[in-house]
Design an enzyme around this catalytic site. Sequence first.
Site, PDB file in Angstrom:
ATOM      1  N   ASN A  62      -2.722   6.083   2.743  1.00 53.85           N
ATOM      2  CA  ASN A  62      -3.830   5.280   2.240  1.00 53.85           C
ATOM      3  C   ASN A  62      -3.429   3.813   2.206  1.00 53.85           C
ATOM      4  OD1 ASN A  62      -2.640   6.882  -0.241  1.00 53.85           O
ATOM      5  ND2 ASN A  62      -3.566   5.115  -1.231  1.00 53.85           N
ATOM      6  N   ASP A  63      -3.562   3.139   1.098  1.00 60.46           N
ATOM      7  CA  ASP A  63      -3.536   1.676   1.044  1.00 60.46           C
ATOM      8  C   ASP A  63      -2.380   1.033   1.809  1.00 60.46           C
ATOM      9  OD1 ASP A  63      -5.152   2.749  -0.885  1.00 60.46           O
ATOM     10  OD2 ASP A  63      -4.455   1.485  -2.511  1.00 60.46           O
ATOM     11  N   PRO A  64      -2.681  -0.039   2.580  1.00 57.01           N
ATOM     12  CA  PRO A  64      -1.593  -0.890   3.074  1.00 57.01           C
ATOM     13  C   PRO A  64      -1.012  -1.662   1.894  1.00 57.01           C
ATOM     14  CG  PRO A  64      -3.710  -1.880   3.596  1.00 57.01           C
ATOM     15  CD  PRO A  64      -4.007  -0.540   2.980  1.00 57.01           C
ATOM     16  N   SER A 123       0.061   0.990  -5.406  1.00 59.43           N
ATOM     17  CA  SER A 123      -0.067  -0.183  -4.546  1.00 59.43           C
ATOM     18  C   SER A 123       0.493  -1.464  -5.166  1.00 59.43           C
ATOM     19  CB  SER A 123      -1.534  -0.403  -4.180  1.00 59.43           C
ATOM     20  OG  SER A 123      -2.014   0.671  -3.405  1.00 59.43           O
TER      21      SER A 123
END
Length: 573
Positions: A62-64, A123
């Site tokens: 998922n998230d960068p 994140s």
Amino acid sequence: MATLCWALIFFYGFCFSNLRSNNGVVEASHRIFPEYQSLAAAKVNQLQRTGYHFQPPKNWINDPNGPMYYNGVYHLFYQYNPKGAVWGNIVWAHSISFDLINWVPLEPAIFPSEPFDINGCWSGSATILPGNKPVILYTGIDTQNRQVQNIAVPKNLSDPYLREWVKPRYNPLMAPVQGVNASAFRDPTTAWMGKDGRWRVLVGHKRGSRGMALLYRSRNFVTWTKAQHPLHSVAKIGMWECPDFFPVSLEGEDGLDTSRGGHGVKHVFKVSLDVTRFEYYTVGKYFPEKDRYVPDNTSPDNAMGLRYDYGNFYASKTFFDAGKKRRILWGWANESDTAADDIAKGWAGIQTIPRKLWLDKSGKQLIQWPIQEVESLRLNGVHMSKVNLNKGGIVEVKGISVAQADVEVTFSFKNLDKAEPFDPNWVDPQQLCGHKGATVEGGVGPFGLLTLASSNLDEYTSVFFRIFKAQKKHVVLMCSDQTRSSLRTEVYKPSFGGFVDVDLEDGVLSLRSLIDHSVVESFGAGGKTCITSRVYPLHAVAENAHLYAFNNGTEAIQIVKLEAWSMFRPRMN
């Protein structure tokens, strides 16, 4: 030099072996499937894996997180489940590149190991400190299941690829104090330094239903103090995830270092909305003496505001590429099929193509365009020009592998007399695209592309424009209609849409689509409006996929120029 660098990295490199629809409602990215999150992929299905979009060999991403450019190397960190194809067991995976296109995976940079992150490493962002020292700020879930903000630093700065990261014992740097919701306190931004020599960083938060960007300050990047007031907040909008805050130049396309301010600069503030699962941004002014951000009154400061991308795009992060003086945007595009499908195919999630980002000449919105390096993947180009499309007209683009392609087309129209009247109550472009899809005849439009189409057109993903006549000006709508993208009934197939703020005096509109097996990433009017769709056709796959240009409006449309290329598959692992 590049060949030598890749040879070295191949030798020294290491390899380690969402959004869902529920009756039309998109579910949160952190939906937990405990019975599946450690279920290893028995076999990875390659059929609809992307060819040139970033994704690891298998499992969930998922998230960068904290992308950065450091000493000539691009680093991409991202949320990754090394044990399965659904969300869970999250670590900070780490890949490196010299061109943002070819990638080599290294060992995970951060994984749960300490009391301050033992229940999760979520994140965050990277910052380059004075002395050319990179650091990572990230959200950890501690032994009390509180969200806290931590720091990680490279173990060995002489390692050109920064393979190992360590967590100082003085973590956490920021813990939820009284009045801060410990379950809604996450995703620190890249830090910036003010003229007073103090660092600032934002952390996403909510108080009740008010979204907030909490501000923290520090002189040494170790001891942080929460400011009395947030940098910015908005009522009745819910949790602000993955905030991003950065300067943009009023002149030209060059990016700016995150600490840049002063004359000739505006700021962009972006948040990911936990409630709606999409993002919006505003352009405005940052007042450093008060540490307050005030949006310009040129777009809504709420869920109906400007978006980087009006499709399947979330948890985005920008960074300043000091090597080429540009700001680069990464975004996560999750799957739109089911968790069971992800488990069966052995993978889930991709990163969109990196985009260069800059402020439009109007100063009201951002422009986005795929980084120039992606053009190095083009092969076997085909060309069309001056092709007329009357009502119901359709022409096939042949001679390339259209399931893995890059298409640029410019359409023209003689006049706008036949444009449909625009109802001022049409404020939601996605809803409007749902009512006026590609098969609904219009005046000027719909016209555009039918991508990933079957030969009999029982499957296709349409990307198109439709032009309306409002009281004082014309309104351009851009849509990506997925309702016919697949004959599979269990797949989420929405219509996405955004309005395009463009001058139509020259009578042309341009469209670029990056097509990659299960993703269609489109850029309208030179990057003013962007839409990413994840699609899973049953028949229109690989060599059975087709590509068409079409017009379903009464006004004749001309393809002024169309260029399309097959795309080479770069190194990803």
